[in-house]
Design an enzyme around this catalytic site. Structure first.
Site, mmCIF file in Angstrom:
data_model
loop_
_atom_site.group_PDB
_atom_site.id
_atom_site.type_symbol
_atom_site.label_atom_id
_atom_site.label_comp_id
_atom_site.label_asym_id
_atom_site.label_seq_id
_atom_site.Cartn_x
_atom_site.Cartn_y
_atom_site.Cartn_z
ATOM 1 N N TYR A 276 0.939 -6.515 1.711
ATOM 2 C CA TYR A 276 0.022 -5.831 0.803
ATOM 3 C C TYR A 276 -0.390 -6.739 -0.336
ATOM 4 C CZ TYR A 276 3.697 -4.982 -2.752
ATOM 5 O OH TYR A 276 4.678 -5.123 -3.710
ATOM 6 N N CYS A 277 -1.569 -6.468 -0.871
ATOM 7 C CA CYS A 277 -2.082 -7.154 -2.058
ATOM 8 C C CYS A 277 -2.969 -6.153 -2.803
ATOM 9 C CB CYS A 277 -2.839 -8.428 -1.694
ATOM 10 S SG CYS A 277 -4.269 -8.166 -0.610
ATOM 11 N N THR A 278 -3.709 -6.596 -3.784
ATOM 12 C CA THR A 278 -4.475 -5.663 -4.618
ATOM 13 C C THR A 278 -5.571 -4.946 -3.850
ATOM 14 O OG1 THR A 278 -4.054 -7.049 -6.551
ATOM 15 C CG2 THR A 278 -5.824 -5.426 -6.730
#
Length: 432
Positions: A276-278
């Site tokens: 996951y990331c932003t």
């Protein structure tokens, strides 16, 4: 010409015109779109009055986001918009010129990068302008189903508009133009926020109720920077040991068994990698690298954390979300207040974990927002408690307090302006 509605921005009465009397000068030409602010002298005031004028019949009273019609925003309502798409663009320079032409006259600030592999955009503006660009973009078949992320902002979150061709849509050591980003099978499989939530809840239940280490079958991988994790992350995600995505080396460390590499000793064929990331773009990029390294079961959170907070709320999330703009940080409630029924869980997690620490003294910080070191030549992004801010005059360490280009301590969490502003203020102070 439509019917024009007028409100005064100069009186404490807000939307009401109050006792202001005015008449538009003959030179004032009313545009046929959106709204604008106009300042002119008034008979009853010494200072000019500023009014906001909007044509009520010049546009529809709604706009769409991801195909859903939204009510017309209030005047002055700003949003930050984020989206990206990996798609082949034959003539990116021509594409850039088209976007520049459309945005001419719109109040848009931000970063919009285009190249042969697609587009990556983060920008701010009045809602009507911001969504007008989205709707225009979706008229192009290449971008018709693009996922758009939005969040509120008190004015512009970026200083100006940068819209240009850029060789790499994401900064990574060695660039990304050689990566097979246009092949969906080479990227991680995107899973919806609801499914992501179920997986995290199931993994947590297994870890707490089973005597066997079933969690070894998956790795929760935060593909952001360490300082982003410091103010918010998913429960169970370890802190990335990098301060720049371009230095990320999960699964490709030159030396096997490196402690900071969470993928160095996992089974590439049996382990599920949940990334996951932003907003999702960093996961899409890095998953292609991991796919080339032989990792089979790669999954990414569709739309990133921002999409998750908007649809699922802060369940399994701790803290705030770091943003790469002037806001620096947003609480989960900023994305969707209706999903905050679980907000009590986040507050409890924050109080029990006490994960956010002052970079200087190690004490718990009360505000999940970074500030830049007052030393311009350092400019390190730090979390700092109120006591250390005052003791170090806004700097990250004692050595920076004696730097020649040290800026003043900013109240609250404001952002620094250009150096010449403080230089000129100092020169003026010495001359007095």
């Amino acid at each position: 010409m439509g019917v024009w509605s007028v409100r005064c921005l100069s009186t404490p009465l807000g939307p009401s015109l109050g006792h202001c009397s005015y008449s538009l000068p003959k030179a004032a030409t009313l545009p046929h779109h959106c709204c604008f602010h106009y300042s002119f002298p008034m008979k009853s005031r010494k200072a000019p009055c500023t009014i906001s004028i909007r044509c009520c019949a010049s546009a529809s009273n709604s706009h769409s986001v991801n195909g859903i019609r939204q009510p017309e925003p209030e005047i002055g309502d700003f949003v930050v918009v984020n989206f990206y798409r990996f798609v082949f663009i034959k003539d990116p320079q021509h594409e850039v010129a088209k976007h520049i032409a459309f945005l001419k006259g719109l109040d848009i600030h931000g970063r919009i990068y285009i190249n042969e592999q697609g587009i990556n955009a983060q920008y701010s503006g009045p809602s009507k302008h911001a969504f007008a660009y989205v709707e225009w973009l979706k008229e192009d078949e290449k971008f018709s189903d693009i996922l758009v992320q939005t969040s509120p902002s008190n004015g512009h979150a970026f200083p100006k508009l940068k819209l240009r061709y850029k060789p790499s849509l994401v900064q990574l050591e060695g660039g990304i133009s050689h990566l097979p980003l246009l092949d969906p099978s080479m990227r991680a499989t995107a899973i919806a926020p609801s499914e992501w939530r179920k997986r995290l809840e199931a993994a947590n239940n297994n870890d707490t109720t089973s005597n066997t280490n079933t969690s070894s079958n998956y790795i929760l991988l935060d593909v952001r920077n360490g300082y982003e994790w410091d103010i918010g992350h998913f429960h169970g995600a370890q802190r990335p040991d990098v301060d720049c995505f371009c230095c990320t080396s999960f699964g490709i460390s030159p030396t096997e068994g490196v402690a900071s590499d969470k993928l160095s000793q996992v089974d590439k064929e049996k382990t599920d990698i949940l990334m996951y990331c932003t907003g999702g773009i960093r996961c899409d990029v890095y998953s292609t690298i991991l796919r080339q390294q032989g990792f089979q079961n790669l999954y990414t959170l569709e739309g990133g954390v921002s999409h998750y907070l908007k649809t699922e709320g802060p369940v399994k999330w701790i803290g705030n979300l770091f943003t790469f703009d002037s806001r620096l940080s947003l609480p989960p409630s900023a994305y969707n207040r209706e999903t905050m029924t679980q907000s009590g869980l986040t507050r409890q997690a924050f109080n029990s974990d006490k994960f956010a620490k002052c970079y200087v003294c190690g004490s718990q910080v009360s505000e999940l927002r970074h500030r830049n070191c007052a030393n311009l030549d350092c400019n390190l992004l730090i979390l700092c408690c109120a006591d250390c801010v005052m003791a170090l005059r806004g700097c990250c360490c004692y050595s920076c307090t004696t730097a020649p280009r040290r800026r003043p301590v900013l109240p609250g969490f404001q952002r620094y302006e250009k150096w010449h502003v403080y230089r000129d203020q100092e020169i003026e102070a010495r001359a007095q």
